[in-house]
Design a protein around this motif. Structure first.
Motif, mmCIF file in Angstrom:
data_model
loop_
_atom_site.group_PDB
_atom_site.id
_atom_site.type_symbol
_atom_site.label_atom_id
_atom_site.label_comp_id
_atom_site.label_asym_id
_atom_site.label_seq_id
_atom_site.Cartn_x
_atom_site.Cartn_y
_atom_site.Cartn_z
ATOM 1 N N LEU A 159 57.650 9.160 -23.030
ATOM 2 C CA LEU A 159 56.623 8.661 -23.939
ATOM 3 C C LEU A 159 55.762 9.837 -24.409
ATOM 4 N N VAL A 160 55.444 9.850 -25.685
ATOM 5 C CA VAL A 160 54.795 11.016 -26.283
ATOM 6 C C VAL A 160 53.484 10.614 -26.959
ATOM 7 N N PHE A 161 52.411 11.303 -26.608
ATOM 8 C CA PHE A 161 51.135 11.150 -27.308
ATOM 9 C C PHE A 161 51.178 11.946 -28.614
ATOM 10 N N ARG A 162 50.450 11.473 -29.625
ATOM 11 C CA ARG A 162 50.414 12.187 -30.908
ATOM 12 C C ARG A 162 49.724 13.541 -30.755
ATOM 13 N N TYR A 163 48.610 13.525 -30.058
ATOM 14 C CA TYR A 163 47.792 14.717 -29.831
ATOM 15 C C TYR A 163 46.792 14.352 -28.750
ATOM 16 N N ASP A 164 46.019 15.305 -28.302
ATOM 17 C CA ASP A 164 44.988 15.052 -27.305
ATOM 18 C C ASP A 164 43.660 14.852 -28.022
ATOM 19 N N PRO A 165 43.137 13.602 -28.086
ATOM 20 C CA PRO A 165 41.897 13.362 -28.831
ATOM 21 C C PRO A 165 40.683 14.076 -28.244
ATOM 22 N N LYS A 166 40.779 14.512 -26.982
ATOM 23 C CA LYS A 166 39.670 15.281 -26.410
ATOM 24 C C LYS A 166 39.584 16.666 -27.045
ATOM 25 N N LEU A 167 40.739 17.221 -27.387
ATOM 26 C CA LEU A 167 40.772 18.532 -28.035
ATOM 27 C C LEU A 167 40.619 18.419 -29.550
ATOM 28 N N SER A 168 41.040 17.268 -30.081
ATOM 29 C CA SER A 168 41.011 17.066 -31.528
ATOM 30 C C SER A 168 40.376 15.716 -31.829
ATOM 31 N N PRO A 169 39.050 15.612 -31.806
ATOM 32 C CA PRO A 169 38.376 14.333 -32.066
ATOM 33 C C PRO A 169 38.784 13.774 -33.429
ATOM 34 N N ASP A 170 39.034 12.471 -33.456
ATOM 35 C CA ASP A 170 39.523 11.861 -34.690
ATOM 36 C C ASP A 170 38.502 10.946 -35.360
ATOM 37 N N GLY A 171 37.239 10.996 -34.878
ATOM 38 C CA GLY A 171 36.189 10.227 -35.522
ATOM 39 C C GLY A 171 36.068 8.794 -35.048
ATOM 40 N N LEU A 172 36.811 8.427 -33.999
ATOM 41 C CA LEU A 172 36.789 7.062 -33.489
ATOM 42 C C LEU A 172 36.539 7.085 -31.988
ATOM 43 N N ASP A 173 35.906 6.019 -31.508
ATOM 44 C CA ASP A 173 35.678 5.894 -30.074
ATOM 45 C C ASP A 173 36.936 5.372 -29.391
ATOM 46 N N GLY A 174 37.008 5.592 -28.085
ATOM 47 C CA GLY A 174 38.084 5.031 -27.294
ATOM 48 C C GLY A 174 39.330 5.893 -27.267
ATOM 49 N N THR A 175 40.359 5.351 -26.637
ATOM 50 C CA THR A 175 41.629 6.054 -26.474
ATOM 51 C C THR A 175 42.734 5.247 -27.134
ATOM 52 N N GLU A 176 43.958 5.744 -26.987
ATOM 53 C CA GLU A 176 45.115 5.043 -27.522
ATOM 54 C C GLU A 176 46.294 5.292 -26.609
ATOM 55 N N THR B 83 50.659 5.964 -26.054
ATOM 56 C CA THR B 83 51.642 6.892 -26.599
ATOM 57 C C THR B 83 52.206 6.307 -27.886
ATOM 58 N N PHE B 84 52.577 7.189 -28.795
ATOM 59 C CA PHE B 84 53.005 6.758 -30.123
ATOM 60 C C PHE B 84 54.530 6.731 -30.155
ATOM 61 N N SER B 85 55.102 5.555 -30.384
ATOM 62 C CA SER B 85 56.542 5.384 -30.177
ATOM 63 C C SER B 85 57.395 6.187 -31.141
ATOM 64 N N ILE B 86 56.947 6.380 -32.384
ATOM 65 C CA ILE B 86 57.754 7.201 -33.290
ATOM 66 C C ILE B 86 57.867 8.625 -32.754
ATOM 67 N N CYS B 87 56.794 9.115 -32.135
ATOM 68 C CA CYS B 87 56.835 10.464 -31.558
ATOM 69 C C CYS B 87 57.822 10.526 -30.401
ATOM 70 N N SER B 88 57.937 9.439 -29.663
ATOM 71 C CA SER B 88 58.874 9.408 -28.542
ATOM 72 C C SER B 88 60.312 9.519 -29.034
ATOM 73 N N PHE B 89 60.620 8.881 -30.163
ATOM 74 C CA PHE B 89 61.965 9.008 -30.714
ATOM 75 C C PHE B 89 62.161 10.373 -31.377
ATOM 76 N N TRP B 90 61.107 10.934 -31.954
ATOM 77 C CA TRP B 90 61.205 12.320 -32.442
ATOM 78 C C TRP B 90 61.524 13.269 -31.285
ATOM 79 N N TRP B 91 60.940 12.995 -30.132
ATOM 80 C CA TRP B 91 61.194 13.812 -28.943
ATOM 81 C C TRP B 91 62.675 13.796 -28.587
ATOM 82 N N VAL B 92 63.295 12.612 -28.682
ATOM 83 C CA VAL B 92 64.727 12.502 -28.422
ATOM 84 C C VAL B 92 65.510 13.426 -29.355
ATOM 85 N N GLU B 93 65.199 13.366 -30.644
ATOM 86 C CA GLU B 93 65.905 14.210 -31.617
ATOM 87 C C GLU B 93 65.666 15.690 -31.354
#
Length: 624
Positions: free
Chosen positions: A532-549, A551-561
């Protein structure tokens, strides 16, 4: 949200009445779709289009959203769902102490040339073994629960009437009006069945066009729906190892296609949270240029050229707007009919899924600048031009107009692929896709001898390439990073981004390039957990929103490729098989996977299913 409901969300009681997101199946008619829970409830249904206001919205407010309940009375020991083989007809089975009940849910597909077709949602409940007492409650709440309606008895059912929409419900059992709802209870013995047919129309007094409480008529519709889906799927050219998962993903992408226009929506839902109780809740019932372009790519790989042609036709209208002087050639997303006006508003009378407010309708990302969409779009058109019918002269001129704009603006900061709301940045992935846009135009011009300023195009392409290699690469960390440095002499911030896994997929770099290999290693060490792959680390790259998220599934399949392309084929296969275990019981995926494997975000997500197709077909090729 009012104060009482806010307290309910805070103390956890707001979760009562909500199934997990993954405990749903999807049915549809290529115009809209409905989510059916394993408990027999339809918790989400908009009509007549994906982006119409909801009729059943209990997915986002269990108390006031509206639903259609159909289930045995009393305890149910086991609930199971499956799709009728090679179709999008959903079967829900419930095992009780007295027998087995099956609910068959489907939406008939409009036959080509059928001008009398009405949009219908058909539910047939059958006693497979033994006997059962069944209860149904049809509780629509029009216009996201904002419009009142009346309930009127009809000869074979009831009619719900509101200012903007009428719903005619036929049934082969007697239904009674209770306040705003219709309710019925009935007994079934082994082999017996009961039919319900819901039709939604503009306000009218006309009776339904066909009496579907007749068993033979319903069986004919069932058979016609089976034939449609099997004939459509029969066009697939995929013969690889993961046929079941790939074909289910293809069927899901087809369900997310609006056949009258050719548009492909990102998901059929809105407001499902990326974190339960959080604010990352978006409306995805629109056409993202990025998502649709990737979907076109996936469908082309499976041989579905008709869908690709339909989307290109829809896209042509959007391109024409650019040529006619739109201030920005392309918007990030459009409505099904091509409108870019999608103002974001909050349904503050709804509590949100398990108390996850705000519930947003519309999407403010429509006004963002996201430069990567040009690369994804031009790459899809390049593939269509290569494997499909080819683009017209008018379409080529539209593309040239858009490219002229891009050549003047590619070095601008933007919101990026992840649509952050923390201000514009100089995203490396956006630059890569700008390079793709220019490079694909050069390829098409050369392959077909099309007119274009190739000298200028090649010069700008090379500028983009050098900027990425000089300002998007961290020599210190030996990895490509999320954002470019402000100066070629300054090192960029050490922020990883999983979108950079696509570099060899779009032919920006060789997968054997040491810079890409070390980037894969860095992403694997920092953003990957059990495939499972996270898009990025929001602690290092704040995205303007509160809370967490999650793992992003499209990234997980990109990881496979990425693993497969870098020669790690065994690891890629393990990662793919692991990802399959995170699908729901029907092979469907939401946008994200949470810490304990729960599905998060809108469901099902086109982005995820197209990436699954791409990963599986690519890995097949590497395995021989």
């Amino acid at each position: 949200m009012n104060e009482d409901r806010g307290r309910a969300a805070a103390d956890g009681t707001a979760s009562e009445g909500y199934l997990p997101i993954a405990e749903h199946g999807l049915i549809g008619d290529l115009r809209t779709a409905a989510l059916v829970g394993t408990d027999g409830r339809i918790n989400w249904f908009c009509a007549p289009r994906f982006d119409s206001p909801s009729i059943f919205g209990a997915l986002l407010d269990a108390r006031d959203g509206g639903h259609w309940h159909l289930s045995p009375v009393g305890d149910v020991a086991t609930r199971q769902q499956y799709y009728f083989p090679d179709t999008n007809i959903l079967m829900t089975r419930m095992l009780t102490e007295n027998g087995i009940v099956e609910i068959q849910d489907f939406m008939p597909i409009r036959a080509e040339g059928d001008r009398d077709h009405r949009q219908r949602l058909v539910r047939r409940v059958v006693s497979v073994r033994g006997s059962a007492r069944i209860r149904t409650v049809i509780a629509p709440r029009m216009n996201y629960g904002r419009d009142p309606h009346k309930v009127e008895p009809q000869p074979h059912g009831v009619r719900f009437t509101s200012e903007a929409l009428d719903i005619s419900l036929q049934a082969s059992v007697v239904l009674h009006a209770e306040d705003q709802d219709a309710v019925g209870e009935f007994d079934l013995t082994e082999g017996q069945s009961v039919l319900f047919v819901l039709e939604s129309t503009a306000p009218t007094r006309a009776e339904p066009s066909i009496d579907l409480v007749d068993a033979q008529a319903a069986e004919e519709l069932f058979g016609a729906t089976v034939r449609f889906w099997r004939q459509w799927l029969g066009q697939s050219t995929y013969t690889g190892r993961w046929r079941e998962m790939v074909h289910r993903s293809a069927l899901t992408l087809k369900l997310l296609t609006h056949e009258p226009t050719g548009a492909i929506v990102a998901a059929p839902t809105l407001g499902l949270p990326e974190q339960v109780g959080g604010e990352r809740n978006w409306d995805y019932r629109y056409v993202w240029i990025r998502d649709a372009a990737f979907s076109l790519h996936a469908l082309l790989r499976l041989g579905f050229t008709r869908e690709a042609q339909a989307f290109i036709s829809w896209l042509t209208d959007c391109l024409r707007g650019a040529r006619d002087g739109d201030h920005v050639p392309l918007r990030v997303l459009y409505s099904i009919d091509g409108s870019a006006e999608l103002p974001e508003q909050v349904l503050d009378h709804w509590e949100g899924y398990r108390g996850s407010a705000p519930v947003r309708v519309g999407n403010g990302a429509a006004d963002q600048l996201q430069l990567d969409i040009y690369g994804e779009l031009f790459d899809a058109i390049y593939l269509f031009n290569k494997h499909g019918d080819g683009i017209s002269h008018e379409s080529w001129m539209d593309l040239c107009t858009i490219l002229d704009w891009l050549l003047e603006h590619w070095d601008s900061p933007d919101a990026g692929i992840w649509e952050t709301r923390a201000g514009q940045q100089r995203h490396t992935y956006s630059r890569v896709m700008c390079w793709v846009a220019v490079e694909r135009m050069i390829r098409m011009a050369r392959q077909r001898g099309l007119p274009g300023d190739l000298g200028r195009w090649m010069a700008e392409r090379d500028k983009i390439y050098h900027q990425i290699m000089e300002q998007g690469w961290s020599a210190q960390d030996q990895t490509f990073v999320q954002r470019l440095s402000g100066d070629p002499e300054e090192p960029p911030e050490s922020i990883l981004d999983a979108s950079l896994l696509v570099m060899p997929m779009v032919k920006f770099l060789s997968p054997k390039d040491p810079r890409f290999r070390s980037t894969v290693d860095a992403i694997g060490a920092s953003l990957v957990t059990d495939s499972l792959v996270f898009r990025y680390d929001p602690k290092l790259s704040p995205d303007g929103l509160d809370g967490t998220e999650g793992t992003f599934s499209i990234c997980s399949f990109w990881w496979v490729e990425a693993l497969a392309r870098t020669g790690q084929v065994d690891a890629a296969r393990v990662a793919l098989e692991k990802m399959f275990t995170y699908a729901n019981h029907l092979g469907l995926y939401a946008e994200q996977i949470g810490m304990t494997g729960e599905h998060l975000g809108n469901f099902p997500q086109a982005f995820t299913h197209l990436a699954l197709i791409s990963a599986a077909t690519s890995l097949d090729g590497f395995m021989g």
